[in-house]
Scaffold this motif. Structure first.
Motif, PDB file in Angstrom:
ATOM      1  N   LEU A 147       0.842  -1.203   0.000  1.00  0.00           N
ATOM      2  CA  LEU A 147       0.000   0.000   0.000  1.00  0.00           C
ATOM      3  C   LEU A 147       0.876   1.252   0.000  1.00  0.00           C
ATOM      4  N   THR A 148       1.900   1.247   0.835  1.00  0.00           N
ATOM      5  CA  THR A 148       2.739   2.417   1.031  1.00  0.00           C
ATOM      6  C   THR A 148       3.666   2.673  -0.155  1.00  0.00           C
ATOM      7  N   VAL A 149       4.304   1.621  -0.639  1.00  0.00           N
ATOM      8  CA  VAL A 149       5.359   1.770  -1.644  1.00  0.00           C
ATOM      9  C   VAL A 149       4.821   1.756  -3.072  1.00  0.00           C
ATOM     10  N   VAL A 150       3.713   1.040  -3.290  1.00  0.00           N
ATOM     11  CA  VAL A 150       3.217   0.870  -4.659  1.00  0.00           C
ATOM     12  C   VAL A 150       1.889   1.600  -4.884  1.00  0.00           C
ATOM     13  N   TYR A 151       0.863   1.250  -4.113  1.00  0.00           N
ATOM     14  CA  TYR A 151      -0.458   1.802  -4.427  1.00  0.00           C
ATOM     15  C   TYR A 151      -0.512   3.317  -4.268  1.00  0.00           C
ATOM     16  N   VAL A 152      -0.017   3.820  -3.155  1.00  0.00           N
ATOM     17  CA  VAL A 152      -0.132   5.256  -2.881  1.00  0.00           C
ATOM     18  C   VAL A 152       0.551   6.100  -3.965  1.00  0.00           C
ATOM     19  N   PRO A 153       1.803   5.808  -4.354  1.00  0.00           N
ATOM     20  CA  PRO A 153       2.396   6.615  -5.428  1.00  0.00           C
ATOM     21  C   PRO A 153       1.652   6.510  -6.756  1.00  0.00           C
ATOM     22  N   VAL A 154       1.238   5.295  -7.118  1.00  0.00           N
ATOM     23  CA  VAL A 154       0.545   5.130  -8.398  1.00  0.00           C
ATOM     24  C   VAL A 154      -0.788   5.867  -8.394  1.00  0.00           C
ATOM     25  N   ALA A 155      -1.530   5.791  -7.294  1.00  0.00           N
ATOM     26  CA  ALA A 155      -2.787   6.544  -7.192  1.00  0.00           C
ATOM     27  C   ALA A 155      -2.541   8.033  -7.376  1.00  0.00           C
ATOM     28  N   HIS A 156      -1.437   8.521  -6.829  1.00  0.00           N
ATOM     29  CA  HIS A 156      -1.110   9.941  -7.000  1.00  0.00           C
ATOM     30  C   HIS A 156      -0.778  10.258  -8.454  1.00  0.00           C
ATOM     31  N   TRP A 157      -0.022   9.384  -9.108  1.00  0.00           N
ATOM     32  CA  TRP A 157       0.294   9.614 -10.528  1.00  0.00           C
ATOM     33  C   TRP A 157      -0.970   9.787 -11.366  1.00  0.00           C
ATOM     34  N   VAL A 158      -1.934   8.900 -11.112  1.00  0.00           N
ATOM     35  CA  VAL A 158      -3.100   8.792 -11.989  1.00  0.00           C
ATOM     36  C   VAL A 158      -4.205   9.766 -11.620  1.00  0.00           C
ATOM     37  N   TRP A 159      -4.428   9.976 -10.301  1.00  0.00           N
ATOM     38  CA  TRP A 159      -5.576  10.766  -9.857  1.00  0.00           C
ATOM     39  C   TRP A 159      -5.228  12.049  -9.116  1.00  0.00           C
ATOM     40  N   GLY A 160      -3.990  12.195  -8.676  1.00  0.00           N
ATOM     41  CA  GLY A 160      -3.613  13.418  -7.973  1.00  0.00           C
ATOM     42  C   GLY A 160      -3.639  14.616  -8.904  1.00  0.00           C
ATOM     43  N   ALA A 161      -4.030  15.754  -8.366  1.00  0.00           N
ATOM     44  CA  ALA A 161      -4.145  16.953  -9.201  1.00  0.00           C
ATOM     45  C   ALA A 161      -2.820  17.326  -9.854  1.00  0.00           C
ATOM     46  N   ASP A 162      -1.691  16.987  -9.198  1.00  0.00           N
ATOM     47  CA  ASP A 162      -0.390  17.270  -9.793  1.00  0.00           C
ATOM     48  C   ASP A 162       0.348  15.987 -10.181  1.00  0.00           C
ATOM     49  N   GLY A 163      -0.362  14.862 -10.252  1.00  0.00           N
ATOM     50  CA  GLY A 163       0.249  13.610 -10.669  1.00  0.00           C
ATOM     51  C   GLY A 163       0.700  13.683 -12.124  1.00  0.00           C
ATOM     52  N   TRP A 164       1.843  13.109 -12.439  1.00  0.00           N
ATOM     53  CA  TRP A 164       2.392  13.263 -13.793  1.00  0.00           C
ATOM     54  C   TRP A 164       1.490  12.643 -14.846  1.00  0.00           C
ATOM     55  N   ALA A 165       0.879  11.485 -14.556  1.00  0.00           N
ATOM     56  CA  ALA A 165       0.004  10.843 -15.546  1.00  0.00           C
ATOM     57  C   ALA A 165      -1.280  11.645 -15.735  1.00  0.00           C
ATOM     58  N   PHE A 166      -1.801  12.184 -14.628  1.00  0.00           N
ATOM     59  CA  PHE A 166      -3.007  13.009 -14.701  1.00  0.00           C
ATOM     60  C   PHE A 166      -2.742  14.249 -15.549  1.00  0.00           C
ATOM     61  N   LYS A 167      -1.620  14.904 -15.327  1.00  0.00           N
ATOM     62  CA  LYS A 167      -1.280  16.113 -16.077  1.00  0.00           C
ATOM     63  C   LYS A 167      -0.958  15.805 -17.532  1.00  0.00           C
ATOM     64  N   LEU A 168      -0.437  14.605 -17.799  1.00  0.00           N
ATOM     65  CA  LEU A 168      -0.170  14.194 -19.179  1.00  0.00           C
ATOM     66  C   LEU A 168      -1.457  13.996 -19.966  1.00  0.00           C
ATOM     67  N   GLY A 169      -2.544  13.654 -19.251  1.00  0.00           N
ATOM     68  CA  GLY A 169      -3.820  13.421 -19.912  1.00  0.00           C
ATOM     69  C   GLY A 169      -4.180  11.966 -20.044  1.00  0.00           C
ATOM     70  N   VAL A 170      -3.517  11.094 -19.263  1.00  0.00           N
ATOM     71  CA  VAL A 170      -3.875   9.679 -19.249  1.00  0.00           C
ATOM     72  C   VAL A 170      -5.266   9.542 -18.638  1.00  0.00           C
ATOM     73  N   ILE A 171      -6.165   8.856 -19.327  1.00  0.00           N
ATOM     74  CA  ILE A 171      -7.532   8.682 -18.854  1.00  0.00           C
ATOM     75  C   ILE A 171      -7.652   7.373 -18.074  1.00  0.00           C
ATOM     76  N   ASP A 172      -8.086   7.478 -16.845  1.00  0.00           N
ATOM     77  CA  ASP A 172      -8.382   6.299 -16.026  1.00  0.00           C
ATOM     78  C   ASP A 172      -9.550   6.668 -15.125  1.00  0.00           C
ATOM     79  N   PHE A 173     -10.754   6.364 -15.605  1.00  0.00           N
ATOM     80  CA  PHE A 173     -11.947   6.826 -14.907  1.00  0.00           C
ATOM     81  C   PHE A 173     -11.999   6.291 -13.484  1.00  0.00           C
ATOM     82  N   ALA A 174     -11.799   4.985 -13.295  1.00  0.00           N
ATOM     83  CA  ALA A 174     -12.024   4.408 -11.968  1.00  0.00           C
ATOM     84  C   ALA A 174     -10.987   3.359 -11.573  1.00  0.00           C
ATOM     85  N   GLY A 175      -9.856   3.270 -12.271  1.00  0.00           N
ATOM     86  CA  GLY A 175      -8.829   2.394 -11.752  1.00  0.00           C
ATOM     87  C   GLY A 175      -8.278   1.315 -12.654  1.00  0.00           C
ATOM     88  N   GLY A 176      -8.346   1.466 -13.971  1.00  0.00           N
ATOM     89  CA  GLY A 176      -7.755   0.460 -14.845  1.00  0.00           C
ATOM     90  C   GLY A 176      -6.258   0.332 -14.635  1.00  0.00           C
TER      91      GLY A 176
END
Length: 444
Positions: free
Chosen positions: A148-177
């Motif tokens: 949870l700490t090392v893998v899930y939390v960072p990845v969730a931030h990438w995808v859904w965090g307002a400043d996550g790199w994947a979110f800012k890139l425009g990667v679409i992941d509605f609910a967790g693919g």
């Protein structure tokens, strides 16, 4: 300036009782998915591993709930940088007001936090199916906390965090693919590569002991998934949540039918396990894509995932990888397919204005973005999960002994068994035999 301030104040989101109530219901539905997963997995293993399989899901609820409140939510959704978040006010959730709103939305921070908590709970639980029958319960509990700490939390931030790199890139992941399913599937593969195969893999029969339990678990997952998917829009003011609800149902049905057709052609039968697995494959694939595609697109996504995942689960025998309950074949492959198909079927009319190859200007731009998100999550989760499993294995040990595995992990790890057959005819027969013996002694 004063009039501008008044206008901004008028446009600021206000607490919506309807959206708040809706999201609380969705959060409860997502929580229901973890017991549903426990039943789904529990029916797929042999009798001697049933309780352990149930417990591996239930312990995730306990561990992740506490860690999410303490620091998980802060690191996943706080603002810091593109790779990890942080907000000191969200550590322990003690400094959050009851009516403080999640930025830009009409629901309290507490509601968003608990909704995301349920996502965090089920994601490591998904991994458990790949390593059934052979992992120490204490090692699994430690793995859940570390993963949870090392893998899930960072990845969730990438995808859904307002400043996550994947979110800012425009990667679409509605609910967790990516954040849930590819993450868990790749993590499962990483652990499998470290701990190895079950005793008797490809030699002994390892059939599901209770297909009715599998179907019950599938039904609960399907039901709870509507909260998982439709709730991810955090309200339904513009209809996107309703679109996601429809697409969830449509894609799941299409995937189930496609899986059954595939196994009928390949193996000559329509199986209940195939129906359940196909439904889950459809649920997985539509999770990232359902807010971006039309219902016709959802049918295509589901059908492709049904056939693709059905074909993928058979590859474990070819590659000699013991993915006990097909987590890699269904969740990783289904997540990859659902995420990449956005690059083909996105209409630009749902959650995002981005269009896929088959719509708009027929550009490949969104497809390349999806590839970037998929590749990064898959690679990071695979490597990090393997490293965590390796470290645990070299310290406290990941696996039970061979004798304990053969005898049954339920008895070895929990001192219990799922079913008690001691009174099913044996007691009556023994009593009758004893009575007849005593009668003969008296007659003699």
């Amino acid at each position: 300036m004063a009039s501008a301030a008044i206008t901004l104040a008028a446009e600021a989101p206000k607490l919506s009782s309807a959206n708040t109530g809706f999201m609380l219901i969705c959060s409860a539905l997502v929580l229901l998915m973890t017991p549903g997963l426990a039943f789904f997995y529990g029916g797929m293993v042999r009798v001697k591993s049933t309780l352990n399989m149930l417990m591996m899901s239930f312990i995730s609820i306990g561990i992740v709930t506490i860690l999410w409140v303490l620091y998980g939510f802060s690191l996943a959704f706080g603002s810091s940088n593109g790779f990890i978040g942080y907000d000191s006010h969200w550590l322990g959730m003690s400094d959050v007001g009851l009516t403080d709103l999640w930025p830009g939305y009409t629901i309290p921070i507490f509601v968003f936090m608990v909704f995301q908590m349920m996502f965090a709970v089920i994601t490591p639980a998904l991994i458990s199916g790949a390593i059934a029958d052979r992992v120490k319960f204490s090692a699994w509990a430690l793995f859940v906390a570390l993963w949870l700490t090392v893998v899930y939390v960072p990845v969730a931030h990438w995808v859904w965090g307002a400043d996550g790199w994947a979110f800012k890139l425009g990667v679409i992941d509605f609910a967790g693919g990516t954040a849930v399913h590819i993450n868990a599937g790749a993590g499962a593969l990483g652990v499998i590569l470290v701990i190895g195969k079950r005793v008797g893999f490809k030699r002994d029969p390892m059939r599901p002991h209770s297909l009715p339990l599998v179907m019950l678990g599938c039904g609960l997952l399907w039901f709870g998934w509507f909260g998982f998917n439709a709730g991810s829009w955090l309200g339904n003011d513009d209809g996107v949540g309703a679109l996601m609800f429809v697409n969830t149902q449509v894609a799941t049905a299409a995937a189930m039918l496609a899986w059954l057709a595939y196994e009928k052609i390949r193996h000559g039968a329509f199986t209940t396990l195939g129906a359940a697995s196909g439904a889950v494959a459809g649920l997985v694939a539509i999770t990232p894509s359902g807010g971006a595609v039309s219902p016709l697109g959802a049918i295509a996504v589901g059908a492709i995932a049904g056939v693709g995942c059905a074909a993928a689960v058979g590859l474990k025998y070819r590659f000699n990888i013991d993915d006990s309950l097909d987590v890699v074949g269904v969740h990783m492959v289904g997540g990859i397919l659902g995420s990449l198909l956005i690059g083909f079927f996105a209409t630009g009319k749902g959650q995002s204005a981005a269009t896929g190859v088959f719509y708009g200007d027929h550009s490949f731009t969104q497809l390349w973005k999806q590839f970037a998100g998929v590749g990064a999550v898959l690679g990071y989760s695979l490597v990090a999960s393997a490293v965590l499993a390796f470290l645990i294995d070299k310290t406290i040990g990941m696996r039970v002994t061979e004798d304990e595995e053969v005898a049954g992990i339920d008895q070895a790890e929990h001192a219990e068994t799922a079913y008690d057959f001691s009174g099913a005819g044996g007691g009556l027969g023994g009593s009758s035999l004893a009575t007849a013996t005593e009668t003969k002694k008296v007659d003699a």
